[in-house]
Structures are given as structure tokens and as C-alpha cells.
Enzyme design. Structure first.
Site, PDB file in Angstrom:
ATOM      1  N   HIS A 430       0.830  -1.213   0.000  1.00  0.00           N
ATOM      2  CA  HIS A 430       0.000   0.000   0.000  1.00  0.00           C
ATOM      3  C   HIS A 430       0.860   1.257   0.000  1.00  0.00           C
ATOM      4  O   HIS A 430       0.707   2.136  -0.857  1.00  0.00           O
ATOM      5  CB  HIS A 430      -0.925  -0.012   1.224  1.00  0.00           C
ATOM      6  CG  HIS A 430      -1.737   1.229   1.384  1.00  0.00           C
ATOM      7  ND1 HIS A 430      -3.087   1.252   1.144  1.00  0.00           N
ATOM      8  CD2 HIS A 430      -1.407   2.491   1.765  1.00  0.00           C
ATOM      9  CE1 HIS A 430      -3.548   2.482   1.356  1.00  0.00           C
ATOM     10  NE2 HIS A 430      -2.539   3.248   1.745  1.00  0.00           N
ATOM     11  N   GLU A 431       1.759   1.358   0.972  1.00  0.00           N
ATOM     12  CA  GLU A 431       2.562   2.580   1.094  1.00  0.00           C
ATOM     13  C   GLU A 431       3.473   2.777  -0.113  1.00  0.00           C
ATOM     14  O   GLU A 431       3.688   3.897  -0.559  1.00  0.00           O
ATOM     15  CB  GLU A 431       3.384   2.561   2.394  1.00  0.00           C
ATOM     16  CG  GLU A 431       2.544   2.588   3.664  1.00  0.00           C
ATOM     17  CD  GLU A 431       1.612   3.784   3.773  1.00  0.00           C
ATOM     18  OE1 GLU A 431       1.828   4.798   3.080  1.00  0.00           O
ATOM     19  OE2 GLU A 431       0.642   3.705   4.550  1.00  0.00           O
ATOM     20  N   HIS A 434       1.818   4.575  -2.888  1.00  0.00           N
ATOM     21  CA  HIS A 434       1.872   6.039  -2.817  1.00  0.00           C
ATOM     22  C   HIS A 434       3.180   6.553  -3.418  1.00  0.00           C
ATOM     23  O   HIS A 434       3.203   7.581  -4.111  1.00  0.00           O
ATOM     24  CB  HIS A 434       1.761   6.506  -1.362  1.00  0.00           C
ATOM     25  CG  HIS A 434       0.394   6.368  -0.772  1.00  0.00           C
ATOM     26  ND1 HIS A 434      -0.731   6.880  -1.374  1.00  0.00           N
ATOM     27  CD2 HIS A 434      -0.028   5.800   0.393  1.00  0.00           C
ATOM     28  CE1 HIS A 434      -1.791   6.620  -0.611  1.00  0.00           C
ATOM     29  NE2 HIS A 434      -1.388   5.966   0.456  1.00  0.00           N
ATOM     30  N   HIS A 437       2.839   6.516  -7.074  1.00  0.00           N
ATOM     31  CA  HIS A 437       1.943   7.598  -7.491  1.00  0.00           C
ATOM     32  C   HIS A 437       2.723   8.912  -7.595  1.00  0.00           C
ATOM     33  O   HIS A 437       2.554   9.689  -8.536  1.00  0.00           O
ATOM     34  CB  HIS A 437       0.803   7.728  -6.475  1.00  0.00           C
ATOM     35  CG  HIS A 437      -0.422   8.408  -6.998  1.00  0.00           C
ATOM     36  ND1 HIS A 437      -1.622   8.370  -6.342  1.00  0.00           N
ATOM     37  CD2 HIS A 437      -0.632   9.152  -8.106  1.00  0.00           C
ATOM     38  CE1 HIS A 437      -2.515   9.055  -7.036  1.00  0.00           C
ATOM     39  NE2 HIS A 437      -1.945   9.554  -8.105  1.00  0.00           N
TER      40      HIS A 437
END
Length: 641
Positions: A430-431, A434, A437
Site C-alpha cells: 500500500h505505502e 503512494h 503515485h
């Protein structure tokens, strides 16, 4: 930085009215924001990661000064007049340029530039005061430490691997659990058989930072309400949500309330299953599941009914293998290459730095740092910190982004490597999503760069990437017993884990909704000067949606999302509904979660564009259709169709 950028602001203000252009008005403002970010981001990172307490304190003061100055930019009337004059000339703009001008003018309105000067000055003063208070609130959370002493008997059931850690075993029959270190807390809450032990630790955890943050939170929430009303909004939640996908507090609350109601039967049934286990354990037919019980009985249910022992499964997830496995997945689907390089400077000893490039063209794309294990004075959760935003520079060069992952995974101990739980592997994916992104952005303006998307969309791309760790083919690429690497993760165990996840999704999502509805309640129901207590209201809302808050606790004082995510926690569930739908693109693709065409579409339509177009457009471009809620309802277990 402030002195230098004030000169730039003066240049914008002094432009002749007949010579105003996009580059010397809103373009120049974007440059100022970018330059300020270069310093502000570093201050924020040092505040949360420096090993030197004096540096952390100095960075906190610097962060306050920058935040106040940034607020002040909105109230430079001379700059506003120049930008407004340019806007009033109705320049023929399209795409990112049109969006930039539109949103800058919207922000001026939201700052109160349409108000008479005395009222505008008051809003500016209140906003500056708010930045000081919220910085202090965050710092109090980071500084909060709480060692809790236990005997071995009190920690019956807790794994030997945890109890033997050098920082935990502090005496012959003394074990010190740090309530502020997340993996310490969750390990004991999930494994300790004695209810008194779990209760004792929760009471400490849910009172962390209370002394300093209870009065601060009251001031912060009331101050936000005053600002919102002065700007013409019914509440701070309405003010905050206006630029997001939900648009209004009512829409956000309606989404949460409908999901809460849809989950009611499932939630009740799951809590009753936990309660039956507690009745069996205690012999008390009237036993109730308390807030300090749910993690333990959820784990027990998974172990007994689904043969899922989350602690025992850690052997399959040594940190280094998980990291390299994740790298391989992301390099494959996004067409990237990661190369480890020596950091030019370190804020901690075990810091790592990696360069990202396009695997086909070799074009450098950005850098990411990894600061992955806990230490004293460090930010105590999991987050991606942006250091340098992506931005097109004069002459067409592109400023490559730099980010840092700041995490708190269990460090190596007792001759064992760092071993992650499956949930922690999910967090890692998940992290790092980011980070992708941020790094893969190609937005022209820093305002639209990377994760600078609406707050109720920003989690969606990363939440979608959590689906990868539930795929057997992906797990087989890195999940193996560190003592015998020929033993890969069993398919039967993964199937049971999926069943167990579905069986406890009611508890998981009701807890998430408790935080979201508490956050919305604080920012719609607390009125300045009305005398309503924030701790009382937050506990009431948490108790209503999830389980009763423990008496005389103040969870909200340690809930860092109330700063930065204020009136925005609903965005996790909102974004997860989008993420579940986006994941279907890979689930249906010819090569599943390794499908490079779907990965390239994700890179181009979601990551590269950042906020340079409306999030709804990006989602629909990626999906090839309008978004649907069905996949999320299926995941939650409300609708099996």
C-alpha cells in the site's frame, strides 16, 4: 526561502496589467508553492524522523513558520489583484492551464478574498493560529511514549519471539511493552490471553498524548468551525469536502451511514461469534466483547475456525524477501527499474535510497528513500513523505520527484530476520503504491503532481495494490519460509485467509466507519463557544458505531488523522470502493496481477496525470467505463452477486 519567494510574489504583484500571462501569474504561484515545498517537506521529514530531539524541535518550529507564511500568501491582496485581473480577462486556456487558473481562483474564494478586509484579516489570523495548533498536536503524538510493565504470567499467550526481544525483556520477570509502538501494541492485543492485560494496555494507548492534546483538540475543532462560518460554510466538514469527490459533508456522511446500516447484521453476527468464544474462555454466560477484546478474539476465531495463525505465518514473510518481491512486481507491471544507490546524506543509520528509471527507455524517473524500522522519537505509523514534487521546469526539463517511505515494521531480533505479518505485507504494498503515485507523475504543475489528488481519491490506487498480496502467483514470487525457502505459502492457507477476511469484514469496516463518522461529527457538531466537549462527542460516536469506548479514555487525542485528514477519514472507505472496482481490471486481464498492459494503463491514466484532470475522468479512463459499487459490496460481504 521565505525571503526569496517574497521577492517572487512582489514580482507577480508588480506586473503591468496589460502584460499579465499565465506564466507570470498562476504559473509563478505554482513555482512559489514548489520552492516552498522543497523546504517545507524537508522540515516535515526531519520533524518526524531525525534521531536528534533538538533537530526535531527546530524542524517543528520551522514547519510552523512555513505553514503560517503559506497561509499569508493567500492574503497578499496585491498578488490577488494581479491574478484576478488575469482571470477577468478570460484568457483562452485548456487542459491543465485552465484547471490551474480555475482552482487558484476557487482557493482565493475559499480563503475569504471576497470578504471585506477586516473579516478577511480575521480569517487569516485564525488560519495562522490553526497551523500552529495543529503542528503542536502532531508533535505531541510523535513525542508520546508509554512503557507498560508486565510479568510473564500477565503476557501468557504472547509469542516467545516477541517476549525475547531485547527492548521487551527488561528484567528477570519484567517485560516492557511500548504502548506507542504499533507492532508492540497489536502483538499483545492480538495474543495476550488475560483480559486484564489487554485492558491495561488499551487504557494506556487510548490516553496517549491526552494531557497536551485534549485542550489543543478542543481549540482546533472550535477554531475550524469559526473559520468555516466566517467563510460562509455550514461546517468545517463542508469547507474541507467541497474540493473533493464527495463535494459535501452530507454526501460523505450519507455514504458512511448507508455502509454502516448495510453492515449491521454482519457486524452483530461477528461480534456474537467473538462473544461465544469469550463465554467459553471465561465461563461467564453474560460476557460481553469489550474494546480490548476484539483483536484477541478475532485472532482466536481465525486460528480455530479457519486455521489461520497470523503470528505463525510470519515465517513466510521475511522483510527483505517481501521488499524485493514487491519491487519485482512493480517493476514488471509498470515497466520500471529500481537501482540501489548510496544516500548522499542520512537521517538514520539504516536508511536506503533507490533510483527509479523506465525499463525500456532508461529515462530516470525519481528517487525513493526507505526508513522502515521504529526508533525513539520517530513518526510511529506508516506513511509516504514527499520531499521533491514532480514539475515541468522552464525550458521543458522535468523535475524528477523524490519521496521517502517512513514505516515501523518489526526489526530483526534474536537471530531472526524482520518477519512481517500478512497484514504488514499488505501495508508495504500500500505505502509503496503512494511512492509510485508520486514518482510516476508527469503533471506540468507541482499543484497537480503525484498524490496531490482529492483526499477521498488519494488512497484508491494504493488500496487497489493491496489485492496483489492475496494472489497466489504473486505470493509465490517471494513468500517462503525463511528457514527453508523451498516451502512456499500454502494455497489452502491463503484460501482460509480469504474466508477469514470475509468472516471478519464487518468488524473491520465498522471500525473504519467509526473513525470516519467520529471525524465528521467533530467537524459538523462542535460549534465554537457552545461548550460541547470533543472527547465526549468522539467517544459517543465511536461507541455508537463500533464498540463502547473504554471509560475515561481519549482516543481522539492520539488520532493523528484529525490533522491533515480532518473531515476526510471517510475518504478511506470512499476510495476503497473505487479501488475494488479498479482491481477488477487486473482480475479480468489475460495475465492477471502481472498484466503489463493493465499496469501501463494504470501508470498512464492514474499515476502520470496526478490531479491534472478530474479524478472521476481518470478512473473512468482506466476502467474503460463508469465506476461501479458492486465489487466493493461483494468484498465487504454485503452483496455476493
Amino acid at each position: 526561502m521565505i525571503a526569496r519567494e517574497n521577492l517572487v510574489l512582489a514580482e507577480i504583484a508588480s506586473c503591468r496589467l496589460d502584460q499579465l500571462t499565465l506564466p507570470n501569474t498562476v504559473g509563478a504561484l505554482d513555482d512559489v508553492g514548489f520552492e516552498a515545498g522543497l523546504v517545507a517537506n524537508r522540515m516535515q521529514l526531519l520533524k518526524e524522523t531525525s534521531t536528534n530531539a533538538a533537530v526535531r524541535d527546530a524542524a517543528t518550529d520551522a514547519a510552523k513558520a512555513i505553514s503560517e507564511w503559506l497561509v499569508g500568501i493567500d492574503y497578499r491582496e496585491d498578488v490577488y489583484k494581479a491574478v484576478k485581473k488575469f482571470a477577468d480577462s478570460h484568457p483562452r486556456l485548456a487542459g491543465q492551464e485552465a484547471k490551474l487558473l480555475r482552482e487558484v481562483m476557487r482557493d482565493y474564494k475559499r480563503a475569504g478574498l471576497g470578504l471585506p478586509k477586516p473579516e478577511r484579516d480575521e480569517v487569516e489570523r485564525l488560519r495562522k493560529e490553526l497551523t500552529r495548533l495543529t503542528t503542536d498536536f502532531e508533535s505531541n503524538i510523535t513525542k508520546a511514549e508509554a512503557p507498560v510493565k508486565f510479568t510473564r504470567a500477565e503476557l501468557d499467550g504472547v509469542s516467545e519471539s516477541f517476549l525475547s526481544r531485547s527492548e521487551v525483556k527488561t528484567g528477570d520477570d519484567e517485560f516492557t511493552v511500548m504502548a506507542n509502538i504499533t507492532f508492540h501494541y497489536t502483538t499483545v492485543m492480538e495474543q495476550a490471553r488475560r483480559e486484564a492485560t489487554r485492558r491495561k494496555l488499551l487504557l494506556v494507548r487510548d490516553n496517549l498524548a491526552r494531557a497536551g492534546n485534549a485542550p489543543l483538540l478542543q481549540k482546533i475543532v472550535e477554531l475550524r468551525d469559526r473559520i468555516a462560518h466566517k467563510l460562509g460554510y455550514a461546517s468545517w466538514a463542508d469547507y474541507q469536502i467541497e474540493p473533493k469527490m464527495a463535494k459535501t459533508a452530507a454526501a460523505a456522511r450519507d455514504f458512511c451511514e448507508k455502509l454502516k446500516a448495510g453492515l449491521q447484521l454482519k457486524f452483530d453476527a461477528e461480534i456474537e461469534e467473538f462473544r461465544k468464544l469469550k463465554v467459553r474462555d471465561t465461563g461467564d454466560r453474560a460476557a460481553k466483547i469489550q474494546l480490548w477484546d476484539w483483536r484477541y478474539y478475532q485472532g482466536l476465531l481465525k486460528k480455530e475456525k479457519y486455521a489461520v495463525d497470523t503470528e505463525a505465518l510470519r515465517v513466510y514473510f521475511p522483510y527483505e524477501r517481501c521488499l524485493l518481491g514487491m519491487f519485482n512486481v512493480y517493476q514488471t507491471i509498470f515497466g520500471l527499474r529500481f537501482e540501489r544507490v548510496e544516500p548522499p546524506a542520512r537521517w538514520c543509520e539504516d536508511l536506503q535510497l533507490f533510483a527509479v528509471s523506465d525499463s525500456e527507455s532508461g529515462e530516470p524517473l525519481g528517487l525513493f528513500y526507505l526508513d522502515m524500522f521504529p526508533r525513539e522519537g520517530k513518526y510511529n505509523h506508516f506513511a509516504e513523505f514527499e520531499i521533491i514534487d514532480g514539475k515541468e521546469l522552464p525550458g521543458g526539463l522535468y523535475q524528477r520527484p523524490t519521496v521517502a517511505l517512513v514505516c515501523n515494521f518489526p526489526p530483526p531480533a534474536g537471530g531472526q530476520p524482520s518477519l512481517l505479518s500478512h497484514h504488514e505485507v499488505e501495508t508495504l504494498f500500500h505505502e509503496f503504491g503512494h511512492a509510485m503515485h508520486s514518482i510516476l507523475t508527469r503533471a506540468r504543475f507541482s499543484r497537480f503532481s503525484g498524490t496531490s489528488v482529492p483526499g477521498d481519491f488519494v488512497e484508491a490506487p494504493s488500496q487497489m495494490l493491496e489485492y496483489w498480496v492475496w494472489d497466489k502467483r504473486v505470493l509465490d514470487s517471494f513468500a517462503a519460509d525463511y528457514r527453508d525457502l523451498s516451502k512456499t505459502f500454502p494455497q489452502a492457507t491463503l484460501s482460509k485467509m480469504k474466508e477469514a477476511q470475509q468472516a471478519t469484514s464487518g468488524v473491520y469496516y465498522r471500525r473504519q466507519l467509526a473513525f470516519a463518522l467520529m471525524d465528521l461529527a467533530l467537524h459538523t457538531q462542535i460549534k465554537a463557544g457552545a461548550g460541547r466537549d470533543v472527547i465526549q462527542l468522539s467517544n459517543e460516536k465511536l461507541s455508537e458505531v463500533f464498540l463502547p469506548a473504554a471509560p475515561d479514555t481519549a482516543f481522539a487525542c492520539y488520532f493523528g488523522h484529525l490533522v491533515g485528514y480532518d473531515a476526510g477519514y471517510y475518504g478511506y472507505a470512499w476510495a476503497e470502493a473505487i479501488a475494488a472496482d479498479m482491481a477488477t481490471v487486473f482480475e479480468k486481464a489475460p495475465h492477471g496481477f502481472y498484466d503489463t498492459k493493465a499496469g501501463r494503463r494504470l501508470r498512464d491514466e492514474i499515476y502520470a496525470v496526478g490531479d491534472s484532470r478530474e479524478a472521476t475522468v481518470s478512473v473512468e479512463k482506466f476502467l474503460g467505463r463508469k465506476q461501479e459499487i458492486g465489487p466493493f459490496l461483494k468484498k465487504v460481504g454485503i452483496n455476493k452477486k
